[in-house]
Design a protein around this motif. Structure first.
Motif, PDB file in Angstrom:
ATOM      1  N   ASN A  95      -1.657   9.805  -9.985  1.00  0.00           N
ATOM      2  CA  ASN A  95      -2.744   9.829  -9.011  1.00  0.00           C
ATOM      3  C   ASN A  95      -3.225  11.264  -8.830  1.00  0.00           C
ATOM      4  O   ASN A  95      -2.476  12.115  -8.347  1.00  0.00           O
ATOM      5  CB  ASN A  95      -2.247   9.266  -7.676  1.00  0.00           C
ATOM      6  N   THR A 147       2.623   0.378  -0.040  1.00  0.00           N
ATOM      7  CA  THR A 147       1.925   0.295  -1.329  1.00  0.00           C
ATOM      8  C   THR A 147       2.766  -0.304  -2.451  1.00  0.00           C
ATOM      9  O   THR A 147       2.290  -0.433  -3.572  1.00  0.00           O
ATOM     10  CB  THR A 147       1.474   1.704  -1.763  1.00  0.00           C
ATOM     11  N   LEU A 150       1.429  -3.354  -4.342  1.00  0.00           N
ATOM     12  CA  LEU A 150       0.150  -3.128  -5.009  1.00  0.00           C
ATOM     13  C   LEU A 150       0.279  -2.179  -6.193  1.00  0.00           C
ATOM     14  O   LEU A 150      -0.731  -1.736  -6.748  1.00  0.00           O
ATOM     15  CB  LEU A 150      -0.875  -2.573  -4.001  1.00  0.00           C
ATOM     16  N   SER A 153      -1.394   1.777  -6.450  1.00  0.00           N
ATOM     17  CA  SER A 153      -2.799   2.014  -6.797  1.00  0.00           C
ATOM     18  C   SER A 153      -3.253   3.345  -6.192  1.00  0.00           C
ATOM     19  O   SER A 153      -2.956   3.631  -5.033  1.00  0.00           O
ATOM     20  CB  SER A 153      -3.663   0.876  -6.255  1.00  0.00           C
ATOM     21  N   VAL A 155      -6.049   4.608  -4.967  1.00  0.00           N
ATOM     22  CA  VAL A 155      -6.777   4.557  -3.700  1.00  0.00           C
ATOM     23  C   VAL A 155      -5.871   4.074  -2.578  1.00  0.00           C
ATOM     24  O   VAL A 155      -5.884   4.605  -1.460  1.00  0.00           O
ATOM     25  CB  VAL A 155      -8.013   3.640  -3.830  1.00  0.00           C
ATOM     26  N   THR A 156      -5.038   3.072  -2.864  1.00  0.00           N
ATOM     27  CA  THR A 156      -4.147   2.516  -1.847  1.00  0.00           C
ATOM     28  C   THR A 156      -3.127   3.547  -1.379  1.00  0.00           C
ATOM     29  O   THR A 156      -2.840   3.653  -0.183  1.00  0.00           O
ATOM     30  CB  THR A 156      -3.421   1.277  -2.397  1.00  0.00           C
ATOM     31  N   LEU A 159      -4.890   6.081   0.881  1.00  0.00           N
ATOM     32  CA  LEU A 159      -5.198   5.492   2.180  1.00  0.00           C
ATOM     33  C   LEU A 159      -3.937   5.319   3.018  1.00  0.00           C
ATOM     34  O   LEU A 159      -3.932   5.616   4.223  1.00  0.00           O
ATOM     35  CB  LEU A 159      -5.892   4.138   1.991  1.00  0.00           C
ATOM     36  N   ALA A 160      -2.851   4.858   2.383  1.00  0.00           N
ATOM     37  CA  ALA A 160      -1.595   4.701   3.115  1.00  0.00           C
ATOM     38  C   ALA A 160      -1.077   6.050   3.594  1.00  0.00           C
ATOM     39  O   ALA A 160      -0.590   6.177   4.726  1.00  0.00           O
ATOM     40  CB  ALA A 160      -0.557   4.016   2.228  1.00  0.00           C
TER      41      ALA A 160
END
Length: 333
Positions: A95, A147, A150, A153, A155-156, A159-160
């Protein structure tokens, strides 16, 4: 045709000249800007010598040795550690926006110190590192829990991490409103201040940063395998879960150790790896090396800007964390 191809090994990508040039420019600019206010009081030789000695009869020399030199040294040390931690975080999660700041690790470290100050001051006196690491582990644990299903990810995860950061920040602010007479100075320090008046913090911190940095470098080969993706890495026998846990644990240790000493210095762990990649660092080893070097230069530059702002203003202290946020914000956008 295949035989001819085999006789011509693939050349290793060369390092773009702009990368070392940009690093040298940042380092030289930051150091000269930091040293400029002292050049009217000390000659360049005496100023450089202030890192290891001083002239007892010269007040400027004493002040440079116990104030300016340790501030420069700890800025370089912390920037090095955070740049390395950011590069490892981005590699392990795949990421480009992952960093100790965006994952809530630094906010968690500050939360741990706040709770210890209010309820367990004896534990804080025993080991501020232990308290900060506990808060950092709590933050990264919450991000992983949010997360995990998922598949991390990009973006996730961001955001988390931001949700966890905002939540812990809100809890910290609630504590400040309830017990402001106890925590006011703590939150001023928590904004990130590299002001020094002796060499003790640097001498305590550099062995920790060095050891954690060595352990991160030892993980370089497993981290390279992670570039192939989880499925391919597992097919090659890599223990993806274990590697990820170990790497994140080292990142938490590095970030929380810094927080326990100088407060939250945000976005250096994000800005340095992104800048290294934009300037042409392609391989993992190049990203780790140049992220560390660029992180050190960026933090020294940001701290110098904070010092200048404090000097030019009405005497109010401008935290270094404020100027690093000005660097990291545009990068996130």
């Amino acid at each position: 045709m295949y035989a001819e191809t085999a006789n011509h090994p693939v050349a290793k990508p060369s390092l773009p000249a702009r990368l070392p040039a940009a690093a040298a420019l940042i380092w030289c600019g930051a150091f000269l800007a930091s040293a400029a206010p002292w050049l009217g009081q000390l000659n360049p030789g005496a100023l450089i010598a202030a890192f290891w000695t001083f002239e007892g009869s010269d007040y400027a020399s004493v002040l440079a040795h116990y104030s300016w030199a340790p501030r420069v040294a700890i800025a370089v040390l912390i920037g090095f550690g955070l740049g390395l931690a950011g590069a490892v975080t981005q590699q392990i999660l795949g990421n480009p926006l992952a960093s100790p700041t965006t994952l809530g690790v630094e906010a968690g470290g500050q939360f741990g110190i706040t709770v210890a100050t209010m309820f367990f001051p004896g534990l804080l006196a025993f080991s501020p590192d232990l308290v900060a690491v506990s808060g950092g582990l709590l933050a990264i644990g919450l991000v992983i829990a949010l997360t995990w299903r998922l598949g991390f990810s990009p973006v996730t995860v961001i955001l988390a991490g931001l949700v966890v950061t905002f939540f812990l920040g809100a809890v910290n602010m609630a504590f400040l409103l309830l017990k402001g007479e106890w925590l006011g100075n703590l939150f001023i320090w928590g904004a990130g201040s590299l002001v020094q008046n002796n060499w003790q913090p640097f001498m305590e911190l550099w062995p920790r940063v060095l050891v954690l940095g060595v352990f991160m470098v030892l993980l370089m080969r497993p981290l390279q395998v992670m570039q192939l993706g989880q499925t391919s890495a597992r097919s090659l026998g890599a223990k993806v879960g274990l590697i990820r846990v170990l790497a994140l644990f080292l990142v938490v240790l590095m970030s929380a150790t810094v927080v326990s000493r100088v407060g939250v210095v945000a976005f250096i762990g994000l800005a340095a790896p992104v800048l290294a990649r934009l300037l042409g660092a392609r391989t993992l080893s190049e990203r780790l090396i140049w992220s560390s070097l660029l992180g050190a230069g960026l933090l020294l530059l940001a701290d110098t800007l904070a010092h200048w702002a404090s000097t030019w203003g009405d005497g109010s202290l401008v935290p270094t964390g404020t100027t690093t946020a000005l660097i990291g914000g545009p990068i996130i956008l």
